[in-house]
Write an enzyme that holds these catalytic residues in place. Structure first.
Site, PDB file in Angstrom:
ATOM      1  N   LYS A  41     -41.684  -4.539   6.823  1.00 32.29           N
ATOM      2  CA  LYS A  41     -42.836  -4.096   7.614  1.00 32.29           C
ATOM      3  C   LYS A  41     -43.446  -2.821   7.034  1.00 32.29           C
ATOM      4  O   LYS A  41     -44.675  -2.679   6.947  1.00 32.29           O
ATOM      5  CB  LYS A  41     -42.415  -3.875   9.063  1.00 32.29           C
ATOM      6  CG  LYS A  41     -42.065  -5.167   9.807  1.00 32.29           C
ATOM      7  CD  LYS A  41     -41.546  -4.874  11.195  1.00 32.29           C
ATOM      8  CE  LYS A  41     -41.267  -6.172  11.955  1.00 32.29           C
ATOM      9  NZ  LYS A  41     -42.495  -6.976  12.175  1.00 32.29           N
ATOM     10  N   GLU A  59     -44.537   8.367   1.243  1.00 36.81           N
ATOM     11  CA  GLU A  59     -44.109   8.846  -0.063  1.00 36.81           C
ATOM     12  C   GLU A  59     -42.992   7.951  -0.610  1.00 36.81           C
ATOM     13  O   GLU A  59     -43.069   7.469  -1.725  1.00 36.81           O
ATOM     14  CB  GLU A  59     -43.624  10.298   0.034  1.00 36.81           C
ATOM     15  CG  GLU A  59     -44.736  11.306   0.296  1.00 36.81           C
ATOM     16  CD  GLU A  59     -45.647  11.491  -0.900  1.00 36.81           C
ATOM     17  OE1 GLU A  59     -45.223  11.184  -2.035  1.00 36.81           O
ATOM     18  OE2 GLU A  59     -46.791  11.943  -0.706  1.00 36.81           O
ATOM     19  N   VAL A  65     -26.786   0.769   5.119  1.00 36.61           N
ATOM     20  CA  VAL A  65     -25.959   0.209   6.178  1.00 36.61           C
ATOM     21  C   VAL A  65     -24.603   0.901   6.077  1.00 36.61           C
ATOM     22  O   VAL A  65     -24.077   1.077   4.973  1.00 36.61           O
ATOM     23  CB  VAL A  65     -25.795  -1.321   6.037  1.00 36.61           C
ATOM     24  CG1 VAL A  65     -24.794  -1.852   7.047  1.00 36.61           C
ATOM     25  CG2 VAL A  65     -27.131  -2.016   6.215  1.00 36.61           C
ATOM     26  N   SER A  70     -16.851   3.949   7.132  1.00 35.10           N
ATOM     27  CA  SER A  70     -17.649   4.873   7.935  1.00 35.10           C
ATOM     28  C   SER A  70     -17.784   4.371   9.368  1.00 35.10           C
ATOM     29  O   SER A  70     -17.726   5.155  10.326  1.00 35.10           O
ATOM     30  CB  SER A  70     -19.033   5.044   7.302  1.00 35.10           C
ATOM     31  OG  SER A  70     -19.860   5.863   8.091  1.00 35.10           O
ATOM     32  N   LYS A  74     -16.367   6.202  12.869  1.00 34.05           N
ATOM     33  CA  LYS A  74     -17.226   6.523  14.016  1.00 34.05           C
ATOM     34  C   LYS A  74     -16.702   5.878  15.283  1.00 34.05           C
ATOM     35  O   LYS A  74     -16.741   6.483  16.367  1.00 34.05           O
ATOM     36  CB  LYS A  74     -18.665   6.081  13.748  1.00 34.05           C
ATOM     37  CG  LYS A  74     -19.632   6.513  14.840  1.00 34.05           C
ATOM     38  CD  LYS A  74     -21.055   6.575  14.352  1.00 34.05           C
ATOM     39  CE  LYS A  74     -21.962   7.237  15.391  1.00 34.05           C
ATOM     40  NZ  LYS A  74     -23.338   7.423  14.906  1.00 34.05           N
ATOM     41  N   HIS A 141     -36.780  10.577  15.204  1.00 33.12           N
ATOM     42  CA  HIS A 141     -35.789   9.496  15.189  1.00 33.12           C
ATOM     43  C   HIS A 141     -36.180   8.427  16.202  1.00 33.12           C
ATOM     44  O   HIS A 141     -36.427   8.739  17.361  1.00 33.12           O
ATOM     45  CB  HIS A 141     -34.401  10.023  15.561  1.00 33.12           C
ATOM     46  CG  HIS A 141     -33.781  10.890  14.520  1.00 33.12           C
ATOM     47  ND1 HIS A 141     -32.426  11.118  14.444  1.00 33.12           N
ATOM     48  CD2 HIS A 141     -34.321  11.582  13.499  1.00 33.12           C
ATOM     49  CE1 HIS A 141     -32.162  11.915  13.428  1.00 33.12           C
ATOM     50  NE2 HIS A 141     -33.303  12.216  12.842  1.00 33.12           N
ATOM     51  N   GLU A 160     -31.995   2.313  13.171  1.00 37.44           N
ATOM     52  CA  GLU A 160     -32.480   3.685  13.332  1.00 37.44           C
ATOM     53  C   GLU A 160     -33.502   3.975  12.232  1.00 37.44           C
ATOM     54  O   GLU A 160     -33.209   3.784  11.046  1.00 37.44           O
ATOM     55  CB  GLU A 160     -31.338   4.695  13.233  1.00 37.44           C
ATOM     56  CG  GLU A 160     -31.836   6.126  13.434  1.00 37.44           C
ATOM     57  CD  GLU A 160     -30.756   7.175  13.233  1.00 37.44           C
ATOM     58  OE1 GLU A 160     -30.452   7.899  14.191  1.00 37.44           O
ATOM     59  OE2 GLU A 160     -30.226   7.257  12.114  1.00 37.44           O
TER      60      GLU A 160
END
Length: 227
Positions: A41, A59, A65, A70, A74, A141, A160
């Site tokens: 998009k 720019e 992912v 990681s 979390k 965000h 995000e």
């Protein structure tokens, strides 16, 4: 009395290990597809601006992912149940896209253009440009939800998306490297210097945007940002 260290380790068969690996890969693959949908998009918007208009607000675009390691870290840090349904409900930044813009107004304009699309659902937005974090961090965000059409049917995937200027991105990259170097325990004098640098970056953004408006006039804006 035996302790956890005395307990026999759980033995998994090769087939079970392969099955667990395949489940994790499929889970993360859905997020990769969602990330790619958002990237497409943005690529279309960028191509349109380059071809049809005299100004391109994008720019560059980067994406990632989370790695399995990681993601596991979390899940443990947040105390989330380690099952895919729970992870899907509670962690919304598994897939991330960062859009670096020329000017602050471009960040809001691109946010408006992306979230106005009919198949995009805006779940949450945090405007750290209007209300920076105490350390000086600035960025817009948004958690957007995009449908991913698999062979088994559509799956809504959260992604995000961060919108920031070149100056904001440079500052955030430097801040991240410093925190990594000091393992989070950054000396107070460096914290103060980083805050001063954030203020300087904000002043530069304001000055460059004023110059841009003087040269080209104000750009049209999309729908008002709803926070």
């Amino acid at each position: 009395m035996p302790t956890p260290l005395d307990e026999e380790p759980i033995a998994l068969s090769i087939a079970e290990l392969h099955a667990a690996r395949d489940q994790i890969q499929r889970f993360l693959l859905e997020y990769r597809f969602g990330m790619q949908e958002v990237e497409t998009k943005l690529s279309i918007l960028r191509e349109e601006f380059l071809t049809m208009h005299d100004y391109n607000p994008i720019e560059h675009v980067t994406s990632r992912v989370k790695s399995p390691d990681s993601l596991v870290e979390k899940v443990a840090r947040k105390g989330i149940d380690p099952d895919f349904d729970s992870i899907r409900r509670h962690i919304t930044d598994i897939a991330g896209v960062r859009v670096t813009c020329s000017f602050t107004a471009d960040a809001y304009r691109l946010f408006d253009l992306l979230t106005a699309q009919s198949d995009i659902t805006l779940r949450t937005v945090k405007d750290y440009i209007a209300d920076p974090k105490p350390n000086g961090y600035k960025s817009l965000h948004a958690i957007v939800e995009v449908p991913v059409f698999l062979s088994t049917g559509p799956v809504p995937i959260p992604v995000e998306v961060q919108f920031r200027t070149i100056a904001m991105d440079f500052w955030a990259s430097l801040e991240h490297k410093i925190h990594y170097k000091y393992a989070g325990a950054v000396p107070s004098e460096l914290v103060d210097s980083l805050k001063d640098a954030a203020d300087t970056a904000a002043e530069l953004d304001d000055r460059m945007e004023r110059l841009h408006r003087e040269l080209h006039g104000p750009k049209p804006t999309g729908p008002a940002l709803q926070v």
